[in-house]
Design an enzyme around this catalytic site. Structure first.
Site, PDB file in Angstrom:
ATOM      1  N   HIS A   1      10.590 -25.392  32.248  1.00 21.33           N
ATOM      2  CA  HIS A   1       9.482 -25.282  33.183  1.00 21.33           C
ATOM      3  C   HIS A   1       8.389 -24.460  32.512  1.00 21.33           C
ATOM      4  O   HIS A   1       7.916 -23.450  33.044  1.00 21.33           O
ATOM      5  CB  HIS A   1       9.931 -24.674  34.519  1.00 21.33           C
ATOM      6  CG  HIS A   1       9.547 -25.525  35.690  1.00 21.33           C
ATOM      7  ND1 HIS A   1       9.154 -25.043  36.897  1.00 21.33           N
ATOM      8  CD2 HIS A   1       9.475 -26.871  35.801  1.00 21.33           C
ATOM      9  CE1 HIS A   1       8.881 -26.046  37.713  1.00 21.33           C
ATOM     10  NE2 HIS A   1       9.065 -27.160  37.081  1.00 21.33           N
TER      11      HIS A   1
ATOM     12  N   HIS B   1       6.824 -36.704  30.508  1.00 17.00           N
ATOM     13  CA  HIS B   1       7.830 -35.908  31.203  1.00 17.00           C
ATOM     14  C   HIS B   1       8.900 -36.788  31.843  1.00 17.00           C
ATOM     15  O   HIS B   1      10.081 -36.468  31.826  1.00 17.00           O
ATOM     16  CB  HIS B   1       7.142 -35.044  32.264  1.00 17.00           C
ATOM     17  CG  HIS B   1       8.057 -34.091  32.965  1.00 17.00           C
ATOM     18  ND1 HIS B   1       8.324 -32.832  32.477  1.00 17.00           N
ATOM     19  CD2 HIS B   1       8.771 -34.208  34.099  1.00 17.00           C
ATOM     20  CE1 HIS B   1       9.152 -32.217  33.286  1.00 17.00           C
ATOM     21  NE2 HIS B   1       9.438 -33.023  34.283  1.00 17.00           N
TER      22      HIS B   1
END
Lengths: 732, 237
Positions: A88, A42
């Site tokens: 998300h 990430h």
């Protein structure tokens, strides 16, 4: 004590040796936690960095390209536009309301961190099929979460898209985009520059929420993922709003030397990235951090992802004024330490030195993975699919009704009426059009905004899918009359350690890059989301393109709905279509297969230029891009929006289903006053863009004739009802 | 005219009200910070929309305790004109300056859409230029807009002309479909007994320009101007 604590924290043996090599010693546990979050996929983009370099990122308008919190482009008269999209997905899969809400809050901070006043939100959502109660729950709560945050902070949510495909059932996609406007000279970067400058933290108190959220985002979902719920942060939009106002005031008054929001990897990321970008170091005292609960440990403070926090680099002479601003907005804040010159990030905790790391190693030292590439087995098979193997369509009316009632095609009004899209009194065109348009009071212009991406196309051909995504997004902007000035991308894929996924990713980036180059649109920022898999099953490769266009004369803005009876309906652009990968195949025949229409990017470019010049010379009354469902669905949408019918004739020849429902890029429907048809046809000829006069706007029905026979003949009121019903029912 | 737009932490339609007064009406406007106890002289105080203090408790329940609210109350008691829009309306009911209460929308969802509201009382400083039963196209955007008063009180409100706006269809019929939030008797806006404090859920400041979809909201602001022009003097806030 565990033998290999790094394994628990998601690092490999190889990565651990690399860390020891870069440090010249073994890291302590606090430091190891920091490496673990920063070297996660990430934060480190280790599987994507090499590919992402292929994107064209430069252009005359680009003020800030990728690598910062958001990209920034010049929009004239000393004004600039900052924008970015971010995923998300994983948080939303286990805690949909907070997952989506904090997605919105996070992207909001990325924009005001740059010094831009946020003016619009967009979102791109993917779910499983609506017949599934779990999907309806996720869908409802995600929409509620997006509205809950966006409505509260008072920034309109002006556009978006929602697709429903079985592959997203357990792993929905929630991509949020924010757009802001700023004076170019106010651009602030996330850099810890200036020795002796103070490091301030302001906003929400730091708690134990969201610990190792980025690690959670960097692994596949499975049955145990529900237990990761504590990894999901909790949003506080009120605090987000106060933080936004305080930050913008600081920047407006020239008090901030650097600003960085705390998102994934929390304080660790903010400290190491700001220092690494500036080539400086930072010293902080963790005991100064305002905490939500007592007894938090050093590593918890450093990796907490508590929302609504910002880091500021402040010259000592501004200290008092800055503190006054925090106090006025009621924000907890603290001076954590100062900027140094030696490239090290150091932290004290309860009087002891617990961190002593080179910023560049933590923030930029992660290895680049070079994954193997392999064409997936399904790829060649699905391409070979031949249409004649399908039963022929006999009732086109029914097929069109079925398509309009398909959850992916149907009106999303029941979604967007839950978002405040009119606050800030600048929304000239809200959700439901080809692109949203908002005026910029500061320079008299307007911005057109859209998000686009079709995972099914990318599944069948990731290279062409990548081209389509960029082409469609920019075409949607051009349909309002706006000139595309930049894009941001959110690339949602499965596990990149698998060669097939890496191949999909590489093909997608190649396709998108090619389209950006030909269309002359730079990529100024974006986000990659890997590991979108449940129990080993990946989602469709899903590139989502967020595009921004500039409309010099907002009064020329064009909409998709038909405007006046008697206007002619012209089809501009490519004549090539295919039922391969179409919504029609999926919806009416339950087939996902076939070859996509080959794009012609040069034609796409000519088409978009022609459209913009027609619109700016006020020669067309409406313009609508053809996408899912092809010509018939696009026409139905023009009719429904304008509450007007039309009577059209399709040329004889190619298959009727192809003509009505085939899909392909570079196609737009315009409606033109009958006296201007000749001129538009001439201009199209001059621009080398094919054009076809299909018939006239008018009446109460959509009537499409071919070879003397009506293929489609339905009342607009009936189409309208079908089009609006399905999502509204699912949202009750 | 000089309008004061009150800014609570979490107000988010302050900009829109300010813009309308300054740029569309060409009048003076100031922002008034919620901590202000003596805001100065104004002809009109606007409590704008938003989510004051996040509205995590009941909407407006905390904002009513803001220091500025005492000044708003005394300004109103002295006959000053107070306009509460959306969250501003919620705050005014919480503060007891307007009757009734605003509940969560009946369908439990936030709702953003165009609505049509009918002018039920055009003898007020806020509606003097509107025709009786004129239908205005003005958008709503709220989660807690379901107006409620007990039945017996409602009769009194109606009698005294305190029901100022009702949701209707574009033709002026107060249908169920036209009601975006389940408000009792389709009520969209009410005033106090004296008629100088008005609260409404729809956003007239978002309906001030045709390019935004409607300019029907202007009639409210122009009525205020007209009323003030008729000899009203500024009052101390």
């Amino acid at each position: 004590m565990v033998d290999k604590p790094w394994i628990e924290l998601g690092l490999t043996d190889g990565e651990y040796s690399l860390i020891v090599g870069q440090l010249g010693r073994e890291p302590n546990l606090v430091e190891l936690n920091m490496y673990s979050v920063m070297w996660s996929e990430h934060c480190s983009y280790k599987h994507s960095r090499a590919e992402l370099r292929k994107f064209p990122t430069e252009g005359p308008r680009v003020l800030q390209g990728p690598g910062e919190n958001a990209g920034v482009v010049d929009i004239g008269e000393g004004w600039a536009c900052a924008f970015k999209i971010e995923s998300h997905n994983h948080p939303s899969a286990v805690e949909p309301y907070q997952g989506a809400a904090t997605g919105v809050g996070g992207i909001l901070r990325d924009i005001f961190t740059m010094g831009a006043r946020p003016v619009a939100f967009l979102n791109s959502l993917r779910f499983g099929e609506l017949s599934d109660p779990r999907v309806r729950y996720l869908f409802d709560r995600v929409v509620a979460g997006i509205g809950g945050y966006g409505n509260c902070v008072g920034i309109p949510t002006v556009a978006g898209e929602v697709y429903f495909e079985p592959c997203y059932r357990g792993n929905p996609l929630v991509n949020a985009m924010c757009v802001g406007v700023m004076r170019s000279e106010n651009l602030v970067l996330g850099k810890a520059s200036g020795e002796g400058n103070l490091v301030f933290l302001a906003g929400a108190r730091t708690g134990k929420d969201g610990i190792h959220g980025v690690t959670f985002a960097s692994e596949e979902l499975n049955a145990a993922s529900e237990e990761k719920r504590p990894s999901v942060q909790v949003g506080d939009p009120f605090m987000g709003k106060l933080l936004m106002e305080a930050t913008l005031e600081l920047i407006e008054k020239g008090l901030a030397a650097g600003v960085q929001d705390l998102g994934g990897a929390g304080l660790t990321c903010a400290l190491t990235e700001t220092a690494a970008r500036a080539g400086t170091g930072i010293e902080v005292d963790l005991d100064q951090v305002p905490l939500r609960e007592e007894g938090m440990l050093a590593h918890e403070i450093l990796v907490s992802e508590s929302q609504e926090r910002m880091l500021y680099i402040i010259e000592p002479r501004h200290r008092e004024e800055v503190e006054k601003i925090f106090i006025r907005w009621g924000l907890p804040y603290a001076n954590l330490g100062r900027v140094t010159t030696d490239g090290m990030v150091r932290a004290l905790f309860r009087g002891e030195k617990v961190v002593n790391l080179p910023a560049a190693s933590v923030a930029g030292g992660a290895p680049e993975c070079e994954p193997g590439l392999a064409e997936p087995a399904y790829y060649g098979e699905l391409k070979k699919f031949k249409l004649p193997e399908l039963p022929g369509e006999t009732n086109y009316n029914r097929a069109l009704q079925k398509l309009l009632g398909d959850s992916t095609v149907a009106s999303k009004e029941a979604v967007w009426r839950r978002y405040d899209y009119s606050v800030r009194t600048s929304t000239l065109q809200g959700p439901g059009g080809d692109a949203a348009v908002i005026r910029i009071r500061e320079n008299g212009k307007a911005l057109a905004l859209t998000v686009d991406g079709n995972g099914r196309h990318s599944y069948l051909d990731p290279y062409i899918g990548g081209i389509y995504a960029v082409a469609e997004a920019t075409r949607n902007l051009s349909c309002t009359g706006a000139e595309p000035v930049g894009i941001t991308d959110c690339l949602n894929f499965g596990n990149p350690e698998k060669a097939e996924i890496s191949w999909q990713f590489q093909q997608t980036v190649e396709g998108m890059s090619e389209a950006c180059r030909v269309l002359g649109v730079p990529v100024v920022g974006g986000n990659v989301s890997f590991y979108n898999e449940v129990e080993g099953e990946a989602i469709y490769p899903t590139p989502v393109v967020g595009a921004v266009g500039l409309l010099a004369e907002p009064e020329n803005m064009t909409r998709s709905a038909f405007k006046s009876a008697g206007d002619h309906v012209l089809l501009l652009g490519s004549k090539l279509v295919s039922l391969g990968g179409s919504q029609y195949l999926k919806c009416c025949h339950n087939v996902v297969a076939g070859a996509l229409t080959r794009p012609d990017l040069e034609l796409e470019k000519r088409l978009q230029e022609l459209l913009r010049s027609l619109i700016n010379e006020r020669l067309v009354h409406s313009a609508h891009d053809l996408s899912e469902g092809g010509l018939a669905v696009a026409l139905a949408e023009c009719c429904i929006g304008g509450e007007l019918g039309c009577v059209l004739t399709l040329p004889a020849g190619s298959g009727r289903a192809d003509n009505l429902f085939g899909e392909g890029p570079s196609r737009v429907i315009v409606s033109v006053h009958y006296e201007l048809v000749g001129r538009v046809v001439r201009l199209a000829g001059k621009a080398k863009v094919p054009v076809m006069d299909l018939g006239e706007v008018g009446g109460e029905k959509l009537k499409i004739m071919s070879e003397g026979e009506y293929l489609v003949d339905i009342k607009i009121a009936d189409l309208d009802r079908i089009y609006r019903e399905v999502i509204a029912c699912a949202m009750k | 005219m000089k309008a004061g737009v009150i800014v609570f932490p979490g107000s988010n339609c302050d900009l829109d009200a300010y813009h309308l007064v300054r740029d569309i009406l060409g009048q003076e406007a100031d922002y008034i910070w919620h901590g202000e106890t003596s805001p100065g002289e104004y002809d009109l105080l606007i409590l704008p929309g938003g989510f004051s203090y996040g509205d995590y408790l009941r909407s407006g329940a905390i904002a009513r305790f803001s220091p500025v609210m005492e000044a708003v109350a005394s300004f109103a008691a002295a006959g000053g004109m107070v306009l509460g829009i959306c969250n501003g309306f919620q705050i005014l009911t919480e503060a007891g300056l307007l009757p009734g209460a605003l509940y969560r929308n009946r369908h439990l969802q936030f709702r953003c859409r165009q609505t049509y509201i009918r002018v039920e009382n055009n003898r007020l400083p806020f509606t003097g230029l509107a025709r009786k039963e004129q239908v205005l196209k003005i958008p709503v955007a709220h989660g807690d807009g379901c107006y409620y008063v007990p039945e017996d009180e409602l009769a009194g409100l109606e009698e005294r002309g305190q029901v100022v706006f009702r949701y209707t269809d574009s033709g002026g019929s107060p249908t169920k479909k036209a009601n975006p939030n389940g408000s009792v008797s389709n009520i969209a806006g009410v005033c106090n007994e004296q008629g100088n404090v008005l609260g409404l859920m729809p956003h007239p400041e978002r309906a001030g320009e045709d390019l935004l979809g409607s300019s029907d909201g202007l009639v409210i602001f122009k009525s205020i101007l007209d009323y003030l022009g008729a000899g009203e003097v500024s009052r101390r806030g």
